[in-house]
Each structure stands twice: as structure tokens, then as C-alpha cells.
Design a protein around this motif. Structure first.
Motif, PDB file in Angstrom:
ATOM      1  N   ASN A  79       0.843  -1.193   0.000  1.00 37.14           N
ATOM      2  CA  ASN A  79       0.000   0.000   0.000  1.00 37.14           C
ATOM      3  C   ASN A  79       0.883   1.249   0.000  1.00 37.14           C
ATOM      4  O   ASN A  79       1.855   1.338   0.754  1.00 37.14           O
ATOM      5  CB  ASN A  79      -0.889  -0.025   1.255  1.00 37.14           C
ATOM      6  N   PHE A  80       0.567   2.226  -0.876  1.00 27.77           N
ATOM      7  CA  PHE A  80       1.438   3.395  -1.009  1.00 27.77           C
ATOM      8  C   PHE A  80       1.441   4.257   0.253  1.00 27.77           C
ATOM      9  O   PHE A  80       2.396   4.981   0.527  1.00 27.77           O
ATOM     10  CB  PHE A  80       1.046   4.217  -2.251  1.00 27.77           C
ATOM     11  N   ARG A  92       3.948   2.631   2.378  1.00 27.21           N
ATOM     12  CA  ARG A  92       5.250   2.869   1.756  1.00 27.21           C
ATOM     13  C   ARG A  92       5.748   4.291   2.056  1.00 27.21           C
ATOM     14  O   ARG A  92       6.942   4.510   2.274  1.00 27.21           O
ATOM     15  CB  ARG A  92       5.121   2.638   0.258  1.00 27.21           C
ATOM     16  N   TYR A 124      11.691   4.466  -8.133  1.00 28.39           N
ATOM     17  CA  TYR A 124      10.521   4.670  -8.986  1.00 28.39           C
ATOM     18  C   TYR A 124      10.546   3.720 -10.196  1.00 28.39           C
ATOM     19  O   TYR A 124       9.511   3.197 -10.615  1.00 28.39           O
ATOM     20  CB  TYR A 124      10.465   6.124  -9.470  1.00 28.39           C
ATOM     21  N   LEU A 183       9.455   0.242  -9.106  1.00 28.90           N
ATOM     22  CA  LEU A 183       8.014   0.206  -8.816  1.00 28.90           C
ATOM     23  C   LEU A 183       7.198   0.266 -10.110  1.00 28.90           C
ATOM     24  O   LEU A 183       6.194  -0.448 -10.253  1.00 28.90           O
ATOM     25  CB  LEU A 183       7.627   1.363  -7.894  1.00 28.90           C
ATOM     26  N   GLU A 199       3.342  -0.627 -10.866  1.00 31.07           N
ATOM     27  CA  GLU A 199       2.753   0.456 -10.080  1.00 31.07           C
ATOM     28  C   GLU A 199       2.371   1.604 -10.991  1.00 31.07           C
ATOM     29  O   GLU A 199       3.071   1.929 -11.957  1.00 31.07           O
ATOM     30  CB  GLU A 199       3.768   0.939  -9.027  1.00 31.07           C
ATOM     31  N   HIS A 200       1.232   2.240 -10.683  1.00 31.92           N
ATOM     32  CA  HIS A 200       0.780   3.368 -11.495  1.00 31.92           C
ATOM     33  C   HIS A 200       1.556   4.631 -11.131  1.00 31.92           C
ATOM     34  O   HIS A 200       1.911   4.846  -9.957  1.00 31.92           O
ATOM     35  CB  HIS A 200      -0.713   3.617 -11.268  1.00 31.92           C
ATOM     36  N   ARG A 244      -0.034   6.772  -8.404  1.00 23.94           N
ATOM     37  CA  ARG A 244       0.154   6.339  -7.021  1.00 23.94           C
ATOM     38  C   ARG A 244       1.534   6.737  -6.496  1.00 23.94           C
ATOM     39  O   ARG A 244       1.706   7.015  -5.309  1.00 23.94           O
ATOM     40  CB  ARG A 244      -0.039   4.830  -6.924  1.00 23.94           C
ATOM     41  N   LEU A 245       2.526   6.758  -7.396  1.00 22.99           N
ATOM     42  CA  LEU A 245       3.852   7.217  -6.981  1.00 22.99           C
ATOM     43  C   LEU A 245       3.837   8.712  -6.620  1.00 22.99           C
ATOM     44  O   LEU A 245       4.428   9.133  -5.629  1.00 22.99           O
ATOM     45  CB  LEU A 245       4.867   6.966  -8.088  1.00 22.99           C
ATOM     46  N   GLN A 293       2.111   9.067  -3.372  1.00 22.45           N
ATOM     47  CA  GLN A 293       2.993   8.707  -2.259  1.00 22.45           C
ATOM     48  C   GLN A 293       3.891   9.886  -1.880  1.00 22.45           C
ATOM     49  O   GLN A 293       4.032  10.225  -0.704  1.00 22.45           O
ATOM     50  CB  GLN A 293       3.869   7.502  -2.630  1.00 22.45           C
TER      51      GLN A 293
END
Length: 471
Positions: A2-3, A6, A335, A338, A343-344, A347-348, A351
């Protein structure tokens, strides 16, 4: 993973950078909050001062129009003739909704009769007045209690009562205590006043005795007379001494006390509509000199606090952006991994934004614990110095000598201090939720903007490019 989790792990793993970011945010939050608090405190103090003084609007001659040949007003005649406005029109302006009370005045010379003698302690009147023995100047007023000298406390009513609008056409007069004592006159007695020219005279009842603190040797600057000999009389009765029967009452100036200073524009528009051409040759000016004198130090510290807030805020925001930009570039491989794992990008970015929001919330919370007391101390100290400087300037002002405008000596009569309008030297700083919301919005906006720009530059790249390009 879960971001949100994270983001927490990322902050914990980078304690040093997190603390640096927190400190930067704390400085920004404290300075922005201090600026907001000082501006709010000074605004409240200024509003309190404005309401204590009241909103006063003066209807007086407009010399710019007179100089252009616009005599105007109700007096006709044109040229350099002083404009006049009918008392009936002034009363209509006084009945407008924004007006709380109103007053108007006129001046005329009168002769004291019936054995009443002038106070001669200060010597005879200046030769330029053109007055004969036992003649003096009288001010015809609608309401003596609204005169600025009485409202400020400079003049004191010792006995009797003030002249009011209900006395407009009654024969009432106020005497200065020295003139009253010289002639053994008390409130309720009658004196006879005659016209300056002609045989017209009338008996006036002494409504009250007042005190003018100016010494007899200090001539009144407007009439160049011993201040002990100046009278205040009902405007209608005084006008009746010097005018033909049936001639409408004309006045040369008026004062209007508004319910709220913010209604000045409304009052001016309504006054122009009601009076029309009768206002030609006149100007409506807000007498806010007392307010400016009281609030000068407030405006000074408010501008100083605002400037400091912007400078430190912008400097802090720049440092914060550099820190975040460096942190984001150092996490390129993170990054890239991920993104390669599916990972989208959104979402990064979320985060990174969440990390900044978490730090900002902690910084704003910490700043709220000490900024109020710190701002109160710093603001009060700064205001105290500004108020002391302003008071010294007021105390050093010297009035021009009697009979002089002072302009040839470098003295501006308009700079004369207003009585009982000391510069404000205290403010009360209060912190509320609205202030925190303002600071929170500014802080989060700076943080998110600083995050978005470097994050966007990294996330434009593909996972392969991020992992193979390195730094």
C-alpha cells in the motif's frame, strides 16, 4: 505494498532528510502564521479605533472650485464668494440613513449689551478683525455637543447644558467661564446680543458655561480674538440678528457623523442626489485624521510583518523545492523498479505528496504551539517602538504664532495633532482555526507544487530509461 504504508516507511528510513524538510516547513509555517496573526490583530485594533472615533464627514468649501471661479452653493453670486448651503438642505442630508447625527455652523459678529463687558486680560482684538469695542465673534451651531473640541474633551461644559437641534430657533447661548465670571453670569441668566450692523438685538438665555483651556493671551487662530470672548449660539437665532425677516437660513459648513465609516461612499452618492447643485463649491471629506494618527504604528508593523512573511516564505519555499527535487532524483531507481512492477505513476506521485503532507501537518501543528506567544511578544515590542516614535513626533509639533499660518516657517497647520488620539501601542494576538486553515492551505500548496514539478520530470520517463540511464 500500500502506497500509504510505503510513504511512512520512506519517511522513517530517511530520518535526516525528513527532519530537514520538517524544519524548513516549520519555519515557513511559523512565519506565514505570524504574518497572518499580526495582520489580523492590527486590523481588529484599527477597526476598534475607527469605531471609537466615529466616521465624521465635513462639508466645507472646496478651494479648488473657488479658485476656478465656481462660487457655487446656495449663495449664488459666483466669483470668489464663499459658497453657502441652505440649512433645510443640510437637515435633509442629516436625515439620510447612513447619518447618525449632524451639525452645521455659521459665524457672525455680535455686540454685547446690557452692561456685559468683554474679557480684556489678553488685550484688545487684532486690528484686522474690524470689530468695534464690546463686539466679538459668535458661532451659530445646531448641536454644540457635536463640536470636535467638546467631543475630544478639550472643551468642558462646567454647568448648564449643551445647545441641541431642538433649540435651533430658540435664543440660547454658551459662554466661556472667564467671560461669565467677569460679569457674574450663571447658566439660566439672560444677556442681550445685538447685530454687528444695525439696531437689531435680542435677549438670549445662557444655556451653559464651558471652559476653553487656551489662555487669554493666546488668540484664537480662526478669529484672532481672546478665546474667553467667543460665544456659541443657536444657529437660527444668531442668523436672525443679521438677516432680514423671512430670509432662509444659510450655513457655510456642516458635519455629519456616520453610523459606519464604510458608508462614506454611500453617503456621498446620496448627498449629491439630494442636494444637487447646492453642493457646487463644497467638498465632502472624511475627517479621518484622528484615525490615521492612532493607527499609523499599526500600519507600519503590519507592512513589516507582511514583507517578512513573503520574503521568508518565498526563501523557504525555494529551499523546500530544492530539497524535494534532490530527494526525487535520488529515488529514480526506486521509482523505476516500482513502475516496472506495474505500479501506477499516479500512485507514486500520491505517495510523494502524502509524505510532504504528513511533514507539513506536523510542522503546522508544532508552529501553532508557540507562534501565538512569540508573535504577541515580537509584535508588541515592535509596535511599542513605533508608537513611541510617533508620539515623540506629535509632542514635538509646535503651533504657529498667533496671526501666522506657519507656512513661511515650515510649519504645516494640517499636521497639528488631534487631541485624545494617541497612537495605539497595544495589540492582542489570537489564534483561531481559520488562521490555521489559512496557513495549512499556503503550506500544503507550496509543498505540493514543490513536489509535483520534480516528480513530473522523473515520471515522464519509462521504467527502462529510469533503470538504465542512472543519474
Amino acid at each position: 505494498m500500500n502506497f500509504v504504508k510505503r510513504a511512512g516507511l520512506s519517511l522513517w528510513a530517511r530520518k535526516g532528510k525528513t527532519l530537514i524538510t520538517l524544519f524548513t516547513f516549520l519555519v515557513i509555517s511559523a512565519m506565514v502564521l505570524a504574518g497572518v496573526l499580526i495582520n489580523e490583530a492590527t486590523a481588529q485594533a484599527e477597526e476598534k479605533a475607527r469605531r471609537s472615533v466615529g466616521a465624521e464627514v465635513n462639508l466645507d468649501m472646496d478651494f479648488s472650485q473657488l479658485g476656478a471661479g465656481g462660487g457655487g452653493g446656495g449663495g449664488g453670486g459666483g466669483g470668489m464668494m464663499a459658497p453657502r448651503i441652505s440649512a433645510a438642505t443640510a437637515d435633509k442630508l442629516g436625515d439620510l440613513p447612513p447619518v447618525q447625527k449632524h451639525n452645521y455652523s455659521m459665524f457672525d459678529a455680535v455686540t454685547l449689551k446690557g452692561g456685559v463687558e468683554l474679557d480684556t486680560e489678553g488685550g484688545p482684538a487684532d486690528a484686522s478683525t474690524g470689530l468695534k469695542p464690546n463686539q466679538t465673534m459668535a458661532t451659530g451651531i445646531l448641536d454644540s455637543g457635536l463640536l470636535s473640541d467638546f467631543r475630544s474633551g478639550r472643551f468642558e461644559l462646567l454647568s448648564g447644558r449643551h445647545i441641541t437641534a431642538a433649540d435651533k430657533d430658540k435664543k440660547q447661548v454658551l459662554l466661556e467661564e472667564r467671560l461669565a465670571e467677569k460679569n457674574g453670569i450663571e447658566a439660566g441668566d439672560k444677556i442681550t446680543l445685538g447685530a454687528m450692523v444695525g439696531k437689531a438685538e435680542a435677549d438670549f438665555t445662557v444655556a451653559g458655561i464651558y471652559r476653553n483651556p487656551s489662555p487669554s493671551t493666546e488668540l484664537d487662530p480662526e478669529h484672532l480674538l481672546n478665546p474667553a470672548n467667543l460665544l456659541y449660539a443657536t444657529v437660527g437665532a444668531l442668523a436672525g440678528l443679521g438677516t432680514e425677516s423671512g430670509e432662509p437660513l444659510q450655513v457655510g459648513k456642516a458635519t455629519f457623523l456616520l453610523n459606519d465609516a464604510d458608508e462614506l461612499g454611500t453617503f456621498k452618492a446620496q448627498a449629491r442626489k439630494v442636494a444637487g447643485a447646492e453642493l457646487d463649491g463644497f467638498k465632502l471629506d472624511a475627517n479621518d485624521k484622528a484615525i490615521r494618527q492612532m493607527t499609523g504604528p499599526l500600519k507600519s508593523i503590519s507592512s513589516t510583518a507582511t514583507l517578512a512573511m513573503w520574503l521568508i516564505g518565498l526563501a523557504g519555499a525555494t529551499v523546500l523545492a530544492l530539497l524535494i527535487n534532490l530527494a526525487v532524483k535520488q529515488r529514480r531507481k526506486e521509482y523505476g523498479v516500482l513502475l516496472a512492477m506495474g505500479e501506477h505513476k499516479g500512485r507514486l506521485i500520491a505517495q510523494q505528496a502524502l509524505e510532504i503532507v504528513a511533514v507539513a501537518v506536523v510542522a503546522i501543528g508544532l508552529s501553532s504551539l508557540f507562534t501565538q506567544s512569540l508573535t504577541q511578544s515580537a509584535g508588541q515590542s515592535l509596535l511599542g517602538r513605533e508608537a513611541a516614535d510617533a508620539q515623540r513626533k506629535l509632542d514635538s509639533w509646535q503651533a504657529p504664532p498667533p496671526g501666522s499660518t506657519g507656512l513661511d516657517q515650515g510649519i504645516d497647520p494640517n499636521d497639528e495633532p488631534v487631541e485624545n488620539a494617541d497612537p495605539i501601542d497595544r495589540i492582542t494576538v489570537r489564534l483561531d482555526l481559520a488562521d490555521l486553515a489559512t496557513v495549512g492551505g499556503v503550506g500544503l500548496g507550496i509543498g505540493l507544487l514543490a513536489t509535483a514539478l520534480p516528480a513530473a520530470s522523473v515520471l515522464r520517463l519509462s521504467p527502462r530509461t529510469i533503470l538504465t540511464k542512472g543519474k
